[in-house]
Scaffold this motif. Structure first.
Motif, PDB file in Angstrom:
ATOM      1  N   ARG A   1      -5.769  -5.073   2.963  1.00 52.55           N
ATOM      2  CA  ARG A   1      -6.517  -3.645   3.766  1.00 52.55           C
ATOM      3  C   ARG A   1      -7.779  -2.960   2.825  1.00 52.55           C
ATOM      4  NH1 ARG A   1      -3.526  -0.538   6.965  1.00 52.55           N
ATOM      5  NH2 ARG A   1      -4.108   1.305   6.427  1.00 52.55           N
TER       6      ARG A   1
ATOM      7  N   MET B   1      -7.699   5.227   2.818  1.00 56.34           N
ATOM      8  CA  MET B   1      -6.792   4.531   2.011  1.00 56.34           C
ATOM      9  C   MET B   1      -6.669   5.710   0.715  1.00 56.34           C
ATOM     10  SD  MET B   1      -7.684   0.681   2.124  1.00 56.34           S
ATOM     11  CE  MET B   1      -6.491   0.049   0.957  1.00 56.34           C
TER      12      MET B   1
ATOM     13  N   LEU C   1      -2.692   2.533  -6.267  1.00 54.21           N
ATOM     14  CA  LEU C   1      -3.045   2.599  -4.954  1.00 54.21           C
ATOM     15  C   LEU C   1      -4.371   3.543  -4.705  1.00 54.21           C
ATOM     16  CD1 LEU C   1       0.244   3.253  -3.294  1.00 54.21           C
ATOM     17  CD2 LEU C   1      -0.938   1.269  -3.546  1.00 54.21           C
TER      18      LEU C   1
ATOM     19  N   ASP D   1       0.708  -1.329  -0.194  1.00 58.75           N
ATOM     20  CA  ASP D   1       0.062  -0.246   0.037  1.00 58.75           C
ATOM     21  C   ASP D   1       0.996   1.243   0.121  1.00 58.75           C
ATOM     22  OD1 ASP D   1       0.887  -0.087   2.634  1.00 58.75           O
ATOM     23  OD2 ASP D   1      -0.768   0.567   3.428  1.00 58.75           O
TER      24      ASP D   1
ATOM     25  N   LEU E   1      -1.914  -4.554   0.199  1.00 57.42           N
ATOM     26  CA  LEU E   1      -3.012  -3.718  -0.161  1.00 57.42           C
ATOM     27  C   LEU E   1      -4.225  -4.667  -0.381  1.00 57.42           C
ATOM     28  CD1 LEU E   1      -3.862  -0.807  -1.285  1.00 57.42           C
ATOM     29  CD2 LEU E   1      -3.168  -1.732  -3.679  1.00 57.42           C
TER      30      LEU E   1
END
Length: 320
Positions: A111, A274, A288, A101, A108
């Motif tokens: 999450r 995020m 991302l 991430d 990632l």
């Protein structure tokens, strides 16, 4: 002339033999359908509703079973060894299909899965709190009328005159320390006037209906009329609106988290949070930002499709 008469008699005899006169005009007893029953018959054949309901159901199941579905925990830096000057954001590899991430080296994919739970909690709690506040104000305005209706609706008009995101931003900045609960409260306050106005309109319609007038003529107390007759029959549009508002609540929660007004603890990931953290890596790793933004769009799209289909199906004017 006689030939024409004989022909008419023959046709009459044939018609009489083909149809049983005593059964003429008889209607088969197939039973009636309620509004909800007829709405369900349309919804289960509506591809828009089925797509929205499928997306919503998958999102809810993902949020409920997120700890079991996530391949790794969301705060351990598994890929920190891969971080270097040439590779600041590690990409996908075996066991970590979406990579890290950021420079922290956390998985990632895990999450994203764990973030669905926090996103659902914020959206649902904010919508429920806004619904409860709107029910109180809408019931007071719709049942009492007079000065109470005037005061409540003027406050509602003032709140609706401001863009929802601006109002939520103003409320969230009033708290000294941002947290998940400040996010929920800010979004709930924004949703209150929407439910209040809708419920007040539905209750005004019920107040002039025949069964309410009959109850008043019989001397039934106002509280009993409000809570037994008016309020239950006015909740349908409000509950449908809650489905649409839930999509808006998820988007607004993501926007406030992106601006840094959400939960500062990133050990409990949330999609908006995020997305905000991804902006510093957007030039070198736009993925991302793509994945949490895509999740927010898909989930909001699913709730919107389902809510719009419910609204059309439960509208009595659409019954056939």
């Amino acid at each position: 002339m006689q030939r024409k008469k004989d022909r008419i008699d023959a046709l009459a005899a044939t018609a009489g033999a083909a149809a049983d006169i005593p059964d003429a005009g008889r209607v088969s007893d197939s039973g009636g359908l309620s509004l909800i029953g007829s709405a369900w018959l349309r919804l289960r054949r509506d591809p828009v509703f089925l797509i929205g309901a499928t997306v919503t159901l998958l999102f809810i199941l993902l949020a409920i079973f997120a700890p079991l579905l996530a391949p790794h925990n969301g705060h351990t830096a598994y890929l920190i060894k891969e971080v270097s000057a040439d590779n600041p954001v590690p990409g996908g590899e075996k066991g970590f299909p979406l990579g890290a991430d950021g420079q922290t080296g956390r998985d990632l994919l895990s999450r994203l899965i764990l973030g669905s739970r926090q996103t659902l909690i914020v959206g649902v709690l904010a919508t429920l709190a806004g619904l409860c506040g709107g029910l109180v104000l809408g019931t007071v305005a719709g049942s009492l009328g007079g000065w109470a209706d005037t005061v409540v609706m003027r406050v509602v008009d003032v709140m609706l005159s401001l863009p929802s995101l601006v109002l939520a931003l103003a409320v969230a900045t009033l708290f000294g320390k941002p947290s998940q609960w400040t996010l929920i409260i800010a979004i709930a306050i924004v949703q209150v006037p929407i439910f209040a106005r809708l419920l007040r309109g539905s209750m005004l319609t019920q107040r002039s209906s025949d069964h309410v007038l009959a109850a008043r003529a019989l001397g039934v107390k106002r509280s009993a009329i409000t809570f037994r007759h008016m309020l239950p029959n006015s909740l349908g549009p409000v509950l449908v609106q809650a489905t649409l508002v839930l999509a808006t609540a998820i988007i607004e929660a993501a926007a406030l988290s992106f601006l840094g007004l959400g939960n500062p603890d990133d050990s409990s990931p949330e999609w908006g949070q995020m997305l905000g953290q991804a902006q510093q890596y957007f030039d070198i790793a736009p993925r991302l930002a793509f994945w949490p933004a895509g999740c927010i769009v898909v989930v909001a799209f699913g709730f919107t499709l389902m809510g719009e289909s419910l609204r059309e199906a439960l509208d009595p004017r659409n019954r056939r």
